[in-house]
Design a protein around this motif. Structure first.
Motif, PDB file in Angstrom:
ATOM      1  N   UNK A   1     -38.953 -15.124  45.746  1.00 25.41           N
ATOM      2  CA  UNK A   1     -39.335 -14.062  46.669  1.00 25.41           C
ATOM      3  C   UNK A   1     -38.286 -12.956  46.730  1.00 25.41           C
ATOM      4  N   UNK A   2     -37.021 -13.287  46.559  1.00 27.03           N
ATOM      5  CA  UNK A   2     -35.973 -12.280  46.662  1.00 27.03           C
ATOM      6  C   UNK A   2     -35.681 -11.563  45.349  1.00 27.03           C
ATOM      7  N   UNK A   3     -35.951 -12.209  44.230  1.00 29.29           N
ATOM      8  CA  UNK A   3     -35.545 -11.660  42.931  1.00 29.29           C
ATOM      9  C   UNK A   3     -36.678 -11.597  41.907  1.00 29.29           C
ATOM     10  N   UNK A   4     -37.664 -12.496  42.047  1.00 28.04           N
ATOM     11  CA  UNK A   4     -38.653 -12.687  40.993  1.00 28.04           C
ATOM     12  C   UNK A   4     -39.574 -11.519  40.734  1.00 28.04           C
ATOM     13  N   UNK A   5     -39.767 -10.620  41.718  1.00 29.96           N
ATOM     14  CA  UNK A   5     -40.657  -9.485  41.476  1.00 29.96           C
ATOM     15  C   UNK A   5     -40.038  -8.490  40.498  1.00 29.96           C
TER      16      UNK A   5
ATOM     17  N   UNK B   1     -26.508 -18.491  30.178  1.00 30.57           N
ATOM     18  CA  UNK B   1     -26.959 -17.264  29.528  1.00 30.57           C
ATOM     19  C   UNK B   1     -25.904 -16.174  29.653  1.00 30.57           C
ATOM     20  N   UNK B   2     -25.610 -15.507  28.550  1.00 32.49           N
ATOM     21  CA  UNK B   2     -24.697 -14.374  28.569  1.00 32.49           C
ATOM     22  C   UNK B   2     -25.397 -13.180  29.206  1.00 32.49           C
ATOM     23  N   UNK B   3     -24.689 -12.371  29.983  1.00 36.27           N
ATOM     24  CA  UNK B   3     -25.316 -11.222  30.639  1.00 36.27           C
ATOM     25  C   UNK B   3     -25.613 -10.114  29.644  1.00 36.27           C
ATOM     26  N   UNK B   4     -26.578  -9.271  29.999  1.00 34.76           N
ATOM     27  CA  UNK B   4     -26.945  -8.119  29.184  1.00 34.76           C
ATOM     28  C   UNK B   4     -26.708  -6.864  30.009  1.00 34.76           C
ATOM     29  N   UNK B   5     -25.749  -6.042  29.625  1.00 36.27           N
ATOM     30  CA  UNK B   5     -25.496  -4.746  30.266  1.00 36.27           C
ATOM     31  C   UNK B   5     -25.340  -4.851  31.770  1.00 36.27           C
ATOM     32  N   UNK B   6     -24.604  -5.853  32.243  1.00 30.66           N
ATOM     33  CA  UNK B   6     -24.398  -6.018  33.682  1.00 30.66           C
ATOM     34  C   UNK B   6     -23.198  -5.231  34.182  1.00 30.66           C
ATOM     35  N   UNK B   7     -22.318  -4.767  33.283  1.00 32.01           N
ATOM     36  CA  UNK B   7     -21.170  -3.956  33.684  1.00 32.01           C
ATOM     37  C   UNK B   7     -20.279  -4.649  34.688  1.00 32.01           C
ATOM     38  N   UNK B   8     -19.872  -3.904  35.741  1.00 29.26           N
ATOM     39  CA  UNK B   8     -18.985  -4.473  36.738  1.00 29.26           C
ATOM     40  C   UNK B   8     -19.660  -5.591  37.531  1.00 29.26           C
ATOM     41  N   UNK B   9     -20.979  -5.725  37.394  1.00 31.04           N
ATOM     42  CA  UNK B   9     -21.699  -6.752  38.116  1.00 31.04           C
ATOM     43  C   UNK B   9     -21.396  -8.164  37.669  1.00 31.04           C
TER      44      UNK B   9
ATOM     45  N   UNK C   1     -21.135  -4.626  47.680  1.00 26.86           N
ATOM     46  CA  UNK C   1     -20.840  -3.406  46.942  1.00 26.86           C
ATOM     47  C   UNK C   1     -22.140  -2.924  46.282  1.00 26.86           C
ATOM     48  N   UNK C   2     -22.615  -1.701  46.585  1.00 25.35           N
ATOM     49  CA  UNK C   2     -23.879  -1.225  46.016  1.00 25.35           C
ATOM     50  C   UNK C   2     -23.924  -1.260  44.494  1.00 25.35           C
ATOM     51  N   UNK C   3     -22.775  -1.171  43.840  1.00 24.47           N
ATOM     52  CA  UNK C   3     -22.744  -1.203  42.391  1.00 24.47           C
ATOM     53  C   UNK C   3     -22.747  -2.595  41.801  1.00 24.47           C
ATOM     54  N   UNK C   4     -22.673  -3.599  42.644  1.00 25.63           N
ATOM     55  CA  UNK C   4     -22.573  -4.982  42.187  1.00 25.63           C
ATOM     56  C   UNK C   4     -23.697  -5.851  42.738  1.00 25.63           C
ATOM     57  N   UNK C   5     -24.029  -5.674  43.994  1.00 27.32           N
ATOM     58  CA  UNK C   5     -24.847  -6.653  44.710  1.00 27.32           C
ATOM     59  C   UNK C   5     -26.267  -6.749  44.164  1.00 27.32           C
ATOM     60  N   UNK C   6     -26.797  -7.923  44.328  1.00 26.79           N
ATOM     61  CA  UNK C   6     -28.198  -8.212  44.053  1.00 26.79           C
ATOM     62  C   UNK C   6     -28.767  -8.958  45.255  1.00 26.79           C
ATOM     63  N   UNK C   7     -29.984  -8.606  45.666  1.00 31.35           N
ATOM     64  CA  UNK C   7     -30.786  -7.479  45.204  1.00 31.35           C
ATOM     65  C   UNK C   7     -30.106  -6.134  45.483  1.00 31.35           C
ATOM     66  N   UNK C   8     -30.463  -5.145  44.695  1.00 33.59           N
ATOM     67  CA  UNK C   8     -29.859  -3.819  44.828  1.00 33.59           C
ATOM     68  C   UNK C   8     -30.317  -3.097  46.084  1.00 33.59           C
ATOM     69  N   UNK C   9     -31.559  -3.340  46.492  1.00 36.06           N
ATOM     70  CA  UNK C   9     -32.143  -2.684  47.655  1.00 36.06           C
ATOM     71  C   UNK C   9     -32.571  -3.734  48.676  1.00 36.06           C
ATOM     72  N   UNK C  10     -32.727  -3.272  49.912  1.00 38.82           N
ATOM     73  CA  UNK C  10     -33.285  -4.149  50.926  1.00 38.82           C
ATOM     74  C   UNK C  10     -32.267  -4.871  51.775  1.00 38.82           C
ATOM     75  N   UNK C  11     -30.993  -4.725  51.430  1.00 32.11           N
ATOM     76  CA  UNK C  11     -29.964  -5.363  52.259  1.00 32.11           C
ATOM     77  C   UNK C  11     -28.678  -4.565  52.170  1.00 32.11           C
ATOM     78  N   UNK C  12     -27.876  -4.658  53.238  1.00 36.50           N
ATOM     79  CA  UNK C  12     -26.512  -4.149  53.211  1.00 36.50           C
ATOM     80  C   UNK C  12     -25.528  -5.258  53.548  1.00 36.50           C
TER      81      UNK C  12
END
Length: 376
Positions: A274-278, A307-315, A341-352
């Motif tokens: 529910x938090x990530x799958x969409x 699994x190795x990350x793909x283009x996750x950068x500082x995340x 941190x907005x540049x790191x956190x997941x989900x990106x939207x919907x929470x602070x």
């Protein structure tokens, strides 16, 4: 397994005579086009006698496991035109007819000294609706199914709690959360703008069409206290003419992530679904990450195991794998969930804020995996 998600409460408007002191509202109004400025223009919910109430044929519902939004509580409703019904889908969102209005009101219980309480979402008042003296209304989001597709409209409640107005560019609402331990926590609650609403609800990156996320069979398949008695939500919707094609027998179901009687794996997978799958799915906006967290994914590598990350950068937090079995402190997934941190956190939207309880669940889930040395 928890059978009753919320205490019983009245789900439809009681239309009383004028001598009773409450004037019946106008019927729900569906706007086939345009963007009404006020939430009250739709007549889905209305204010009377210090309460937020539901109009006739507006049905409340909830989800087995709900999306985290800065500890807010949520009142979800569905309304469909007369003689219209959604069609059952075993996997995706129910197929709602044109004319459907889904609403989600975000609110907090009031705390001491002008604060709001940080607490579990236990649903609206037992005797019907929401009592404003005990409730801080923040926003109401509408998903409206028009002929051309779904439209997302965010409405923000004013300080007087008398009206919610369209906020196409979003908003920030400053509040202070009171914790159960007596501490306080500052909150900049973010109301998403139209594009952000559409971004989350565009569950197919190719078509970019907006769809509801929550009302899927697996999220609705549990007993709920309706106005006319407790019943399975899917069966109840079928009985009142809001849903067709529900098969007999066992139906798909997600776990309640907060229920310790449920298996740990089922709870964690429901939370991630529910938090990530969409977004993190075969068709979602984050499909290029290669990490798919929807309920249907079973491949351990797709789920992030070694699994190795793909283009996750500082995340990445300099962690080499999305999930290192047995080692939550070495896993990118927990690093991003623990960040604000907005540049790191997941989900990106919907929470602070960081969802501390949700992070604890995913950490426990990873720690319980058979330890594995991930290669490079």
């Amino acid at each position: 397994m928890t059978l009753f998600r919320h205490a019983p409460w009245l789900a439809v408007v009681l239309l009383l005579a004028a001598c009773g002191g409450r004037q019946a509202p106008q019927p729900v109004r569906f706007f086939a086009e345009g963007m009404p400025e006020r939430l009250s223009d739709w007549n889905v919910v209305y204010l009377a006698e210090g309460r937020l109430r539901l109009n006739a044929r507006v049905e409340p519902y909830d989800l087995d496991t709900a999306l985290f939004t800065d500890y807010s509580h949520k009142l979800r409703t569905v309304w469909m035109p007369e003689d219209e019904a959604a069609r059952y889908q075993p996997d995706g969102t129910l197929d709602f007819p044109v004319g459907t209005i889904l609403s989600k009101t975000f609110y907090y219980p009031r705390g001491p000294g002008g604060t709001v309480q940080r607490s579990d979402d236990d649903g609206p008042d037992a005797d019907g609706g929401l009592t404003l003296a005990r409730t801080r209304l923040v926003e109401t989001r509408l998903l409206v199914h028009r002929a051309a597709g779904w439209v997302a409209l965010p409405y923000v409640w004013n300080a007087e709690q008398t009206e919610a107005r369209l906020a196409r560019t979003g908003d920030l609402v400053a509040m202070t959360l009171s914790r159960a331990d007596g501490g306080q926590q500052a909150l900049e609650y973010m109301v998403p703008d139209e594009n952000q609403c559409a971004g989350c609800h565009s569950t197919d990156l190719t078509s970019r069409k907006v769809f509801p996320i929550g009302p899927k069979a697996r999220h609705l398949n549990h007993v709920f206290a309706h106005a006319d008695g407790a019943a399975n939500q899917l069966r109840h919707w079928q009985e009142i003419g809001y849903l067709t094609g529900v098969p007999q027998g066992e139906l798909p179901r997600n776990a309640d992530w907060k229920d310790p009687a449920e298996p740990l794996d089922a709870r964690a997978r429901a939370y991630l679904d529910i938090n990530c799958g969409h977004c993190h799915s075969e068709k979602g906006a984050a499909r290029t990450s290669g990490m798919w967290l929807d309920a249907g994914t079973r491949d351990p590598l797709r789920l992030g195991r070694c699994k190795l990350p793909i283009a996750a950068g500082q995340g990445t937090g300099n962690r080499p794998h999305d999930i290192v079995p047995g080692a939550p402190d070495e896993s990118i997934l927990t690093y991003r969930m623990e960040s604000d941190d907005p540049g790191v956190m997941m989900p990106e939207l919907g929470r602070s804020l960081v969802h501390e309880e949700g992070v604890a669940l995913i950490r426990e889930w990873i720690a319980a995996m058979d330890a594995e040395e991930c290669g490079t």
